[in-house]
Design a protein around this motif. Structure first.
Motif: not given
Length: 180
Positions: A42, A46, A50, A56
């Motif tokens: 993850e 992530r 981004e 987030p």
């Protein structure tokens, strides 16, 4: 190695004019059982999300989209006996497509491993649950992908975002200097 090259295919129709927005990553029950492994995966995804413009969410209820991710790494070991030409030539001459070896005398024969690696992600609208965008990136390597390499594969998967390009195409992503 300072870059990762992946074969990428993307699908879906991101709504025109819709910004990326906030996201939360949803874990499947099988992923919940592998907590530490999934945390690492993850984190790699992530960063790529981004870079594609997503932020987030502070909590799952406030997220604009829900993201599901996955990865597969398959190791295949090859031996000289996998090549039918090895038997015709005798000794331990052997070859694989793209690799040619000189004759060797004696044993043990040379072994070679190949890793087939794939990452994928699905982005769904949180309110309706409808799928908006799906992306996959895969490659073959003689070494198992590091966390940085998996992150680069997620970056490659999102390189075309928000456009969908279903035909497989190559995308090369440079690794950060500390990730090498």
């Amino acid at each position: 190695m300072n870059s990762v090259t992946s074969d990428v295919a993307t699908f879906g129709e991101w709504p025109a004019g819709r910004p990326p927005g906030s996201f939360t990553i949803e874990r499947l029950p099988s992923q919940q059982a592998r907590g530490a492994q999934q945390d690492t995966l993850e984190a790699a995804a992530r960063s790529a999300l981004e870079q594609a413009g997503f932020k987030p969410a502070t909590d799952a209820a406030s997220a604009d989209v829900v993201v599901q991710i996955g990865a597969r790494v398959t190791r295949t070991d090859f031996t000289p006996w996998d090549d039918p030409l090895w038997w015709r030539w005798g000794g331990n001459y052997w070859r694989r497509p793209g690799y040619y070896w000189r004759p060797g005398w004696g044993f043990p024969p040379q072994y070679e491993s190949q890793y087939d690696q794939e990452v994928g992600l699905l982005i769904r609208d949180r309110r309706t649950g409808s799928p908006l965008y799906e992306a996959r990136a895969s490659n073959e390597s003689r070494t198992q992908a590091s966390t940085a390499a998996l992150g680069a594969m997620f970056q490659a998967a999102l390189k075309d975002f928000p456009n969908a390009v279903p035909q497989a195409h190559r995308v090369q992503v440079q690794l950060a200097p500390q990730a090498q």
